[in-house]
Scaffold this active site. Structure first.
Site, PDB file in Angstrom:
ATOM      1  N   ASP A   1     -10.310   1.998  -3.669  1.00 53.97           N
ATOM      2  CA  ASP A   1     -11.278   1.865  -2.331  1.00 53.97           C
ATOM      3  C   ASP A   1     -12.744   1.673  -2.471  1.00 53.97           C
ATOM      4  OD1 ASP A   1      -8.831   1.277  -0.843  1.00 53.97           O
ATOM      5  OD2 ASP A   1      -8.693   3.240   0.006  1.00 53.97           O
TER       6      ASP A   1
ATOM      7  N   ASP B   1       0.752  -1.163  -0.039  1.00 55.34           N
ATOM      8  CA  ASP B   1      -0.068   0.094  -0.037  1.00 55.34           C
ATOM      9  C   ASP B   1       0.921   1.231   0.201  1.00 55.34           C
ATOM     10  OD1 ASP B   1      -2.076   1.499   0.156  1.00 55.34           O
ATOM     11  OD2 ASP B   1      -3.049   0.527   1.896  1.00 55.34           O
TER      12      ASP B   1
HETATM   13  C1  DGJ Z   1      -5.940   1.939   1.473  1.00 56.21           C
HETATM   14  C2  DGJ Z   1      -6.108   0.685   0.780  1.00 56.21           C
HETATM   15  O1  DGJ Z   1      -6.557   1.171  -0.297  1.00 56.21           O
HETATM   16  C3  DGJ Z   1      -7.269  -0.058   1.562  1.00 56.21           C
HETATM   17  O2  DGJ Z   1      -7.664  -1.092   0.977  1.00 56.21           O
HETATM   18  C4  DGJ Z   1      -6.751  -0.370   2.852  1.00 56.21           C
HETATM   19  O3  DGJ Z   1      -5.630  -1.341   2.777  1.00 56.21           O
HETATM   20  C5  DGJ Z   1      -6.354   0.698   3.759  1.00 56.21           C
HETATM   21  N1  DGJ Z   1      -5.455   1.550   3.057  1.00 56.21           N
HETATM   22  C6  DGJ Z   1      -5.604   0.412   5.064  1.00 56.21           C
HETATM   23  O4  DGJ Z   1      -5.088   1.275   5.745  1.00 56.21           O
END
Ligand code: DGJ
Length: 800
Positions: A548, A480
């Site tokens: 997301d 991430d």
């Molecule tokens: C952002 C990501 O896109 C999410 O899927 C998740 O992993 C969160 N970060 C966790 O902090």
């Protein structure tokens, strides 16, 4: 006055396209042709520019060539100072800020395959010499010993050309590179629509279309990552281009940082396209004897609509970008705990989620954010990559063993590039965080970025991540990256115009070392969803978390836009809870699956909390996906209708996607309705590229229709009155699901392609039978279409 050089043409052929460059009499490279493949004996003369009149104010190249104006030429590269007033591809400062350069032909060679471009960690590759042919042209400035090498690799099977430029400083002084585009394509007319893929967090890569008008259109990123604001993929389409017909070009850049694409319509109605590192805030000091290599850019051409351009890009990504163990390998169905627990979980809870997922057929369990340091929220602990023993008292290995013993793969989330102010890492190395000494730093998600331009930081990261991956026995890693850049500064002492590019090079160094050390791990890139969805990341990580936002309706737009340049095999797509956590929209479990099935499928919810009938639905979904996943992940993808992004207003309420196998004997179709309307006209399922000579069966994937969709209408069939507020209604809503309509057709391919099949009517207030389709808002169907030998020539609709 320059002497004339012998003119020559250099030609590259793909399966369906031809690219022709001319070295003209002054030694400049002009583009003669890029388009549909030409005969080998095609006449070149008509392609040559006809230069027989002067132009009022124009600057002629020199006294020997009074009718050669750079301004009206289609050039392969361009510099300021010699009469081309469009955006230059090369801006290099020498001697007190001079920028006039004049690159002319020196030599060229054509080799089979694709020689690796030295020093580029993220680049395309050809596995065999037959896959590609590479042209390397060397240009030199007429006055100074500055060389420009331009590489063109034609990936023959998918008609994609990859381009890089290498600038070498042969002078005795340092040069400042202000701009060096990776690719320039000048086109002889400007009648194009620009298609770009724009958005922001949770609404990435929506399709923007506008006609190219006089002046410059810029699509770019300045935030340090390729960004969800503007993806580096750009299409140029003829105004009449559709999914299936008409001309278009597609471009992209193999790069994860600041990029810029410009499309310029010149006063002479030529079109110029350029892509490369964004020159804003960029400059690179090039010492004597040194070279600078641009990221690689790619382009393709289609004369049969934008689906073909997308298909070329998809094959290119799957075959020439993605590498290693997971290349062309079917990706596991995963379950991720993020939206089920956020930061609040224990080992028992994770194992429970995993068991529930396993029972329904999930193959990989992913532990997301919150497993390390004191990470109970997003204000702390990034950088402290040791296990949080309050949540996981037995440690990562024990959890991994627990998940493995269920027969599942285990994956783990990390955010290596970051550091929290509240962390042991920050206490120890405050100078590793990117901040300007003496200035109050700006923050993003309460966190800071590590200075990956520093080798010691990169070495630390490779070590720290290696330990995590080993302890977690990781089969999968979600990488991430949750903030963008501010307060650029490094203690390294180089010129700060180099910072952003150096960061990307540093990132690629870390990624390439880890990928080499852990070749079996399936890596998934992520940056607050799809904030870094680009070909650079895909050189190391075969898939990327697309957004997301997992709301099915929003996903039709996000995945649809993404599909222009990236194949389904690269798009992480999850079924999540309803109401959705990003939009609060309610969507039935089947529709959520139908959309997610056109990517790498996952579930991001507490599957144990589903009702028995929903669990059964999920079980069926996963079984269906596994059966068809080769097709869903690697089949040829088509957009038939693009919902709100459709060019045709009639299609704005509908999203239709198709994946087909190589010979079109099998296809899967998504038909997603955005808003329901009553009493609509006959709906037709038409697949324009179905093979006319085949006969096909069309079957609907069996899916559940929740009784709750009928509301108080349930009393029309119930022997006793059921109150809408009472517990009986709640019980029914939770547990009773109907089977969808019986829809089955046998159709000859010509009818399917030329006219289409009349589908059963949707529920419309009156009448309801086993043939009625109940879709409602955000409802959808998946149709499975496959070739059959028709026994009876009279077999027809509903002949199940
Ligand atoms: C952002 C990501 O896109 C999410 O899927 C998740 O992993 C969160 N970060 C966790 O902090």
């Amino acid at each position: 006055m320059e002497k004339a050089v012998a003119e020559r043409t250099i030609r590259l052929d793909g399966k369906n396209t031809t690219y022709i460059i001319r070295v003209n009499r002054t030694g400049h490279l002009e583009n003669l042709y890029y388009g549909k493949r030409l005969r080998q004996d095609a006449t070149i003369e008509p392609l040559l520019p006809n230069r027989s009149v002067g132009i009022g104010t124009a600057v002629a190249y020199d006294e020997n060539n009074p009718l050669f104006f750079m301004e009206t030429a289609c050039l392969e590269t361009s510099t300021p100072g010699k009469g081309d007033f469009r955006t230059p591809a090369v801006v290099v400062e020498y001697e007190k800020g001079m920028t006039t350069l004049d690159f002319v032909y020196n030599s060229h060679r054509i080799v089979k395959g694709k020689p690796e471009v030295p020093g580029l960690l993220a680049q395309s590759y050809a596995e065999t010499a037959q896959d590609a042919v590479t042209l390397q042209i060397q240009l030199r400035d007429r006055k100074l010993p500055i060389l420009l090498q331009m590489n063109y690799t034609m990936f023959v099977g998918c008609d994609v050309i990859a381009r890089t430029c290498i600038l070498t400083n042969g002078t005795k002084e340092k040069l400042v590179v202000r701009n060096l585009a990776s690719l320039q394509l000048d086109l002889p007319d400007a009648n194009w629509d620009i298609v770009s893929f724009d958005g922001a967090w949770a609404r990435e890569r929506g399709v923007t279309r506008r006609h190219l008008e006089s002046g410059i259109t810029e699509i770019s990123s300045t935030c340090g990552v390729s960004s969800s604001f503007h993806n580096s993929a750009v299409f140029l389409e003829r105004p009449d281009c559709t999914a299936e017909k008409g001309e278009c070009f597609a471009f992209n850049l193999i790069y994860s940082g600041n990029h810029r694409e410009i499309i310029e319509k010149s006063p002479f109605s030529l079109a110029r396209f350029q892509t490369g590192i964004n020159p804003q805030n960029f400059s690179w000091i090039l010492a004597p004897g040194k070279e600078f290599t641009t990221p690689e850019a790619v382009m393709t051409y289609s004369c049969s609509g934008n689906n073909t351009a997308s298909a070329n890009m998809h094959t290119f990504v799957n075959k020439h970008i993605v590498r290693g163990t997971w290349k062309y390998r079917q990706r596991p169905v995963l379950c991720n705990n993020w939206e089920a627990t956020y930061f609040n979980f224990s080992e028992d809870r994770i194992l429970e989620l995993a068991e529930n997922a396993h029972d329904l057929g999930v193959e990989l369990f992913v532990l997301d954010d919150g497993w390390f340091g004191q990470r109970d929220n997003d204000t702390t602990s990034l950088g402290d990559w040791f296990v949080n023993t309050k949540k996981l008292p037995q440690g990562l290995t024990s959890l991994a063993n627990g998940i493995h013993s269920l027969g599942m793969l285990f994956g783990i989330w990390v955010e290596p590039e970051m550091i929290s102010r509240v962390s042991r890492l920050y206490d120890k190395h405050p100078d590793w965080a990117i901040m300007i000494p003496g200035r109050n730093p700006s923050v993003g998600r309460n966190q800071f970025i590590l200075d990956l331009t520093r080798k010691e930081v990169r070495d630390y990261l490779v070590r720290a991540m290696g330990e995590v991956f080993t302890l977690a026995k990781a089969d999968y890693v979600k990488w991430d990256m949750n903030r963008i850049f501010s307060d650029l500064h490094s203690v390294e002492g180089y010129f700060m115009g180099e910072f952003s590019h150096r960061y990307v090079l540093g990132l690629y160094d870390v990624m390439s070392r880890l990928v080499r050390e852990f070749p079996k791990i399936l890596f998934e890139g992520c940056a607050s969803g799809g904030n870094r969805f680009d070909l650079g990341i895909l050189c190391f990580m075969p898939q990327i978390w697309t957004s997301d936002n997992s709301d099915a309706c929003c996903r039709t737009r996000i995945q649809g836009g993404t599909s222009y340049a990236y194949p389904a095999s690269t798009m992480g797509a999850h079924v999540s809870a309803s109401p959705n956590h990003q939009t609060l929209r309610k969507t039935d479990i089947e529709s959520r699956f139908n959309v997610a099935a056109f990517g790498v499928l996952g579930y991001e919810m507490d599957l144990g909390a589903l009702s028995a009938s929903e669990k059964q639905a999920v079980k069926n979904q996963i079984a269906f996906y596994k059966k068809h996943r080769a097709l869903l992940q690697y089949g040829r993808f088509f957009r038939i209708s693009e919902g709100v992004d459709s060019k045709d207003k009639e299609d704005a309420n509908r999203v239709k996607w198709v994946v087909a196998n190589a010979d079109y004997s099998e296809m899967l179709v998504l038909d997603f309705q955005i808003l329901n309307q009553s009493n609509i006209s006959q709906e037709i399922l038409r697949i324009p590229f179905a093979k006319p000579e085949f006969d096909y069966v069309i079957e609907t994937r069996e899916q559940k229709v929740p009784v709750s969709q009928f509301g108080s209408l349930i009393n029309m069939i119930s022997p006793v009155h059921i109150s809408q507020e009472g517990s009986v209604k709640k019980l029914i809503d939770k547990n009773v699901m109907l089977k969808n309509e019986d829809e089955y057709h046998i159709v000859s391919g010509d009818v399917l392609a030329y006219s289409g099949v009349r589908l059963s009517p949707q529920f419309s207030g009156t009448g309801f039978s086993s043939n009625t389709r109940v879709l409602g808002d955000f409802g959808s169907r998946l149709y499975h279409i496959y070739r059959v030998e028709r026994k009876s020539k009279n077999a027809s609709k509903n002949a199940k």
